[in-house]
Design a protein around this motif. Structure first.
Motif, mmCIF file in Angstrom:
data_model
loop_
_atom_site.group_PDB
_atom_site.id
_atom_site.type_symbol
_atom_site.label_atom_id
_atom_site.label_comp_id
_atom_site.label_asym_id
_atom_site.label_seq_id
_atom_site.Cartn_x
_atom_site.Cartn_y
_atom_site.Cartn_z
ATOM 1 N N MET A 28 -2.609 7.444 -4.395
ATOM 2 C CA MET A 28 -2.368 6.074 -4.859
ATOM 3 C C MET A 28 -1.117 6.005 -5.720
ATOM 4 O O MET A 28 -0.364 5.023 -5.662
ATOM 5 N N LEU A 31 1.723 5.796 -3.315
ATOM 6 C CA LEU A 31 1.776 4.477 -2.674
ATOM 7 C C LEU A 31 2.256 3.407 -3.650
ATOM 8 O O LEU A 31 2.851 2.413 -3.249
ATOM 9 N N PHE A 51 -0.024 -0.620 2.046
ATOM 10 C CA PHE A 51 -0.664 -0.741 0.734
ATOM 11 C C PHE A 51 -0.184 -2.009 0.029
ATOM 12 O O PHE A 51 -0.980 -2.727 -0.590
ATOM 13 N N ARG A 54 -1.962 -4.869 1.453
ATOM 14 C CA ARG A 54 -3.345 -4.877 0.964
ATOM 15 C C ARG A 54 -3.412 -5.501 -0.427
ATOM 16 O O ARG A 54 -4.300 -6.327 -0.715
ATOM 17 N N VAL A 136 -7.331 3.680 0.027
ATOM 18 C CA VAL A 136 -6.399 4.801 -0.092
ATOM 19 C C VAL A 136 -6.996 6.054 0.540
ATOM 20 O O VAL A 136 -6.318 6.791 1.272
#
Length: 318
Positions: A28, A31, A51, A54, A136
């Motif tokens: 994460m 990302l 990501f 999202r 994730v």
């Protein structure tokens, strides 16, 4: 400097562990915009774009990620050490789901100088945060988890060998930036001017992850952890056996022996050497019989590593 006080009982209880939740947090961070380590993600740009989409569709998720990943700081609930009975990612994630929303908000506020981050006052905050972490895990970590686990278990075997031959100083020094065994029951964890923390009666875990520096975590008074970088085994390496070794052992066995500068499973050896599973297995049997390698179980894997005789033959000094 930040120092943890660990007596002989704490050291006796200390152990290495693998944590899929920790690896998910590491992914994460990448990302979110951090720099990936070699082999960490197969498509960094594509995963980052997905990501971002999202988070754009979920303002609560975006507020969580922004508040939880301040530079040089992570929310406490993302750093808590795993329990002994945790079997998989879902077990570790369940603790986030059970954490009261007020506790999560308090943790996230700590990274904002005590100010509550906006956008997080929703009744289902634990579930919303768990959903982000699950995304994730499913998209960035789980597809390559077996490879990562094998790399982490191999790293643990190597660290355990260092511990058995050189003590905690050999196992810990160089594990991550700022971490040093000072002796006399003192473990320096960073260079910050924090008061010493007494870990008496606690369990200390060392957890490898694909991260550039790592972090520390705690669930006082009983569980503490050091997350440290494991990068060297995540990418297949070129393994060129010396010509003389190849003439002595044959090219296949020489390549396998040369590859075992760090512990590896048969699957990893297949990927690194390019030989088939059957060939690697046959070469390992001969090397085992000759006393050039040994094997031990680590988690779900059987890892092979060179003996002192094997190191000498491969031309590597220990």
């Amino acid at each position: 400097m930040g120092v943890w006080l660990v007596d002989s009982d704490v050291l006796a209880r200390s152990r290495f562990a693998v944590s899929p939740f920790t690896e998910t947090v590491a992914a994460m961070l990448v990302l979110r915009g951090g720099q990936a380590v070699p082999g960490q993600l197969t498509d960094v740009a594509g995963l980052r774009a997905a990501f971002r989409r999202r988070l754009a569709d979920d303002p609560v998720a975006a507020a969580f990620v922004q508040a939880a990943t301040v530079p040089r700081w992570l929310a406490d609930f993302l750093c808590r050490p795993p329990h002994e009975n945790d079997q998989d990612f879902a077990d570790e994630l369940a603790r986030v789901r059970r954490t009261p929303a007020e506790t999560l908000i308090a943790d996230l506020s700590a990274g904002q100088g005590g100010r509550e981050p906006p956008g997080l006052r929703v009744p289902d905050l634990p579930e919303r945060i768990a959903d982000v972490l699950t995304w994730v895990w499913e998209h960035a970590v789980r597809p390559g988890w077996s490879r990562r686990r094998a790399a982490f278990e191999a790293d643990i075997v190597a660290r355990t060998r260092s511990l058995s031959t050189g003590g905690w100083a050999a196992a810990v020094n160089g594990m991550r930036s700022g971490l040093r065994w000072l002796g006399d029951g003192q473990l320096q964890i960073n260079s910050y001017a924090y008061p010493p923390r007494d870990l008496t009666a606690a369990t200390l875990l060392f957890i490898p992850a694909s991260t550039r520096n790592g972090w520390v975590g705690w669930n006082p008074p009983h569980r503490y952890s050091v997350i440290y970088p494991c990068t060297g085994l995540l990418v297949p390496r070129e393994t060129a056996a010396p010509a003389a070794l190849a003439r002595l052992l044959g090219p296949g066995r020489a390549a396998v022996l040369a590859a075992l500068s760090a512990p590896m499973s048969t699957t990893h050896l297949v990927a690194v050497t390019g030989y088939g599973l059957g060939s690697v297995g046959n070469h390992l049997k001969v090397l085992l019989d000759a006393g050039l390698v040994r094997r031990r179980r680590s988690g779900r894997s059987v890892l092979y590593y060179r003996t002192g005789l094997g190191d000498g033959l491969a031309g590597e000094k220990r």
